[in-house]
Design a protein around this motif. Sequence first.
Motif, mmCIF file in Angstrom:
data_model
loop_
_atom_site.group_PDB
_atom_site.id
_atom_site.type_symbol
_atom_site.label_atom_id
_atom_site.label_comp_id
_atom_site.label_asym_id
_atom_site.label_seq_id
_atom_site.Cartn_x
_atom_site.Cartn_y
_atom_site.Cartn_z
ATOM 1 N N THR A 88 0.815 -1.218 0.000
ATOM 2 C CA THR A 88 0.000 0.000 0.000
ATOM 3 C C THR A 88 0.850 1.270 0.000
ATOM 4 O OG1 THR A 88 -0.166 -0.075 2.411
ATOM 5 C CG2 THR A 88 -1.957 -1.098 1.157
ATOM 6 N N ALA A 89 2.154 1.149 -0.083
ATOM 7 C CA ALA A 89 3.030 2.322 -0.114
ATOM 8 C C ALA A 89 2.718 3.169 -1.354
ATOM 9 C CB ALA A 89 4.491 1.889 -0.113
ATOM 10 N N ASP A 90 2.980 4.463 -1.250
ATOM 11 C CA ASP A 90 2.663 5.392 -2.341
ATOM 12 C C ASP A 90 3.428 5.097 -3.624
ATOM 13 O OD1 ASP A 90 0.854 6.764 -0.780
ATOM 14 O OD2 ASP A 90 2.327 8.247 -0.109
ATOM 15 N N ASP A 91 4.664 4.647 -3.501
ATOM 16 C CA ASP A 91 5.510 4.461 -4.685
ATOM 17 C C ASP A 91 5.505 3.023 -5.213
ATOM 18 O OD1 ASP A 91 6.816 3.430 -2.483
ATOM 19 O OD2 ASP A 91 8.786 4.227 -3.025
ATOM 20 N N VAL A 92 4.486 2.231 -4.859
ATOM 21 C CA VAL A 92 4.433 0.835 -5.272
ATOM 22 C C VAL A 92 4.248 0.737 -6.788
ATOM 23 C CG1 VAL A 92 1.946 0.475 -4.975
ATOM 24 C CG2 VAL A 92 3.505 -1.418 -4.616
ATOM 25 N N THR A 93 4.918 -0.228 -7.391
ATOM 26 C CA THR A 93 4.855 -0.451 -8.839
ATOM 27 C C THR A 93 4.167 -1.783 -9.120
ATOM 28 O OG1 THR A 93 6.944 -1.668 -8.919
ATOM 29 C CG2 THR A 93 7.071 0.760 -9.114
ATOM 30 N N ILE A 94 3.870 -2.033 -10.376
ATOM 31 C CA ILE A 94 3.283 -3.318 -10.743
ATOM 32 C C ILE A 94 4.248 -4.447 -10.402
ATOM 33 C CG2 ILE A 94 4.060 -3.218 -13.161
ATOM 34 C CD1 ILE A 94 0.754 -4.796 -11.861
ATOM 35 N N GLU A 95 5.535 -4.214 -10.514
ATOM 36 C CA GLU A 95 6.526 -5.231 -10.154
ATOM 37 C C GLU A 95 6.429 -5.570 -8.664
ATOM 38 O OE1 GLU A 95 8.037 -3.197 -13.840
ATOM 39 O OE2 GLU A 95 7.282 -2.451 -11.923
ATOM 40 N N ASP A 114 -7.280 -6.711 -0.580
ATOM 41 C CA ASP A 114 -6.802 -5.369 -0.932
ATOM 42 C C ASP A 114 -5.633 -5.418 -1.912
ATOM 43 O OD1 ASP A 114 -5.183 -6.305 1.198
ATOM 44 O OD2 ASP A 114 -4.645 -4.275 1.800
ATOM 45 N N LEU A 115 -4.782 -6.399 -1.808
ATOM 46 C CA LEU A 115 -3.674 -6.566 -2.748
ATOM 47 C C LEU A 115 -4.211 -6.891 -4.148
ATOM 48 C CD1 LEU A 115 -0.712 -6.909 -3.551
ATOM 49 C CD2 LEU A 115 -0.772 -9.196 -2.506
ATOM 50 N N GLU A 116 -5.157 -7.796 -4.220
ATOM 51 C CA GLU A 116 -5.739 -8.152 -5.515
ATOM 52 C C GLU A 116 -6.479 -6.966 -6.125
ATOM 53 O OE1 GLU A 116 -7.973 -11.828 -5.158
ATOM 54 O OE2 GLU A 116 -6.340 -12.725 -4.010
ATOM 55 N N ARG A 117 -7.126 -6.146 -5.288
ATOM 56 C CA ARG A 117 -7.819 -4.952 -5.772
ATOM 57 C C ARG A 117 -6.812 -3.960 -6.359
ATOM 58 N NH1 ARG A 117 -9.527 -2.821 -1.349
ATOM 59 N NH2 ARG A 117 -11.058 -4.423 -0.964
ATOM 60 N N LEU A 118 -5.674 -3.786 -5.696
ATOM 61 C CA LEU A 118 -4.650 -2.871 -6.211
ATOM 62 C C LEU A 118 -4.125 -3.329 -7.568
ATOM 63 C CD1 LEU A 118 -2.641 -2.163 -2.941
ATOM 64 C CD2 LEU A 118 -3.914 -0.473 -4.292
ATOM 65 N N HIS A 145 -4.628 -1.338 -11.101
ATOM 66 C CA HIS A 145 -3.463 -0.973 -11.922
ATOM 67 C C HIS A 145 -3.617 -1.532 -13.336
ATOM 68 C CE1 HIS A 145 0.728 0.191 -12.633
ATOM 69 N NE2 HIS A 145 0.739 -0.867 -13.416
ATOM 70 N N LEU A 146 -3.956 -2.797 -13.457
ATOM 71 C CA LEU A 146 -4.087 -3.419 -14.780
ATOM 72 C C LEU A 146 -5.233 -2.805 -15.574
ATOM 73 C CD1 LEU A 146 -3.471 -7.183 -13.869
ATOM 74 C CD2 LEU A 146 -1.861 -5.585 -14.937
ATOM 75 N N ALA A 147 -6.361 -2.565 -14.914
ATOM 76 C CA ALA A 147 -7.514 -1.986 -15.609
ATOM 77 C C ALA A 147 -7.215 -0.561 -16.069
ATOM 78 C CB ALA A 147 -8.739 -2.014 -14.700
ATOM 79 N N THR A 148 -6.617 0.231 -15.199
ATOM 80 C CA THR A 148 -6.304 1.622 -15.541
ATOM 81 C C THR A 148 -5.313 1.689 -16.690
ATOM 82 O OG1 THR A 148 -6.688 2.291 -13.253
ATOM 83 C CG2 THR A 148 -5.404 3.801 -14.620
ATOM 84 N N THR A 149 -4.313 0.861 -16.641
ATOM 85 C CA THR A 149 -3.266 0.888 -17.660
ATOM 86 C C THR A 149 -3.744 0.315 -18.994
ATOM 87 O OG1 THR A 149 -1.676 0.632 -15.869
ATOM 88 C CG2 THR A 149 -0.847 0.318 -18.078
ATOM 89 N N SER A 150 -4.599 -0.705 -18.928
ATOM 90 C CA SER A 150 -5.034 -1.367 -20.169
ATOM 91 C C SER A 150 -6.325 -0.798 -20.745
ATOM 92 C CB SER A 150 -5.223 -2.867 -19.929
ATOM 93 O OG SER A 150 -6.356 -3.088 -19.093
ATOM 94 N N GLY A 151 -7.061 -0.014 -19.946
ATOM 95 C CA GLY A 151 -8.328 0.518 -20.410
ATOM 96 C C GLY A 151 -9.490 -0.466 -20.315
ATOM 97 N N GLN A 152 -9.273 -1.606 -19.674
ATOM 98 C CA GLN A 152 -10.343 -2.584 -19.500
ATOM 99 C C GLN A 152 -11.181 -2.233 -18.271
ATOM 100 O OE1 GLN A 152 -7.587 -6.155 -19.670
ATOM 101 N NE2 GLN A 152 -9.407 -6.972 -20.686
ATOM 102 N N GLU A 153 -12.355 -2.813 -18.212
ATOM 103 C CA GLU A 153 -13.203 -2.643 -17.040
ATOM 104 C C GLU A 153 -12.591 -3.424 -15.867
ATOM 105 O OE1 GLU A 153 -15.873 -0.771 -16.541
ATOM 106 O OE2 GLU A 153 -15.682 0.031 -18.578
ATOM 107 N N PRO A 154 -12.598 -2.841 -14.673
ATOM 108 C CA PRO A 154 -12.021 -3.543 -13.520
ATOM 109 C C PRO A 154 -12.640 -4.919 -13.275
ATOM 110 C CG PRO A 154 -12.365 -1.238 -12.976
ATOM 111 C CD PRO A 154 -12.980 -1.463 -14.331
#
Length: 196
Positions: A122-129, A147-151, A155-164
């Motif tokens: 949940t850190a601010d600078d967390v990356t997909i890696e 919460d981890l799976e939601r994050l 990330h994947l939905a926002t980056t790919s443009g897919q629905e969450p």
Amino acid sequence: MTLASLVRQALTEDVGLSPLPPEAVSLLEDLQASPRLVAHLRAVHDVACQLADWVAQHHPAIPFDRAAVLFGAATHDIGKVLHPDELSGPGSAHEPAGHTLLLSRGVPEHLARFARTHASWTADDVTIEDLLVSLADKVWKAKRVEDLERLITTHLATTSGQEPWEVFLALDDELDRIASRADVRLAFQSSYPITA
């Protein structure tokens, strides 16, 4: 058996798990890591390989550093060399210790960071890696963390443009598939002693 032979066996035993990156193998051997730790890192690394493959296949437009994810999964708990009590009990002292240990061995920050970030998704600078290493460290034993799976989904939905919801359904199926072999990974890990 000697410590070195048990570690070698944990690194090479054919139980359907991916081999660790050579750089991680060298570090673990040089540090005389516990056979149990090596088995754990191999199990988490194998799951990270599967997650990285899934992201590359289902979200090919999302850039991520696959090699960093795999190295991170292979070394995320390396601080337990210095805190062996955390191999069989709770504790987080291994996280900053592992980060410092990797840096002292010449591992660059972008690879060493996973030792300190694998439990702080949940850190601010967390990356997909970071998220993928954290997820691998949970789902290897069939533990699901909402919460981890939601994050990751966000990330994947926002980056790919897919629905969450689409992303989550596909991810959920993959995590169920990976979790279905948790008993094999757990048995592999527990077949190795904490000490020689």
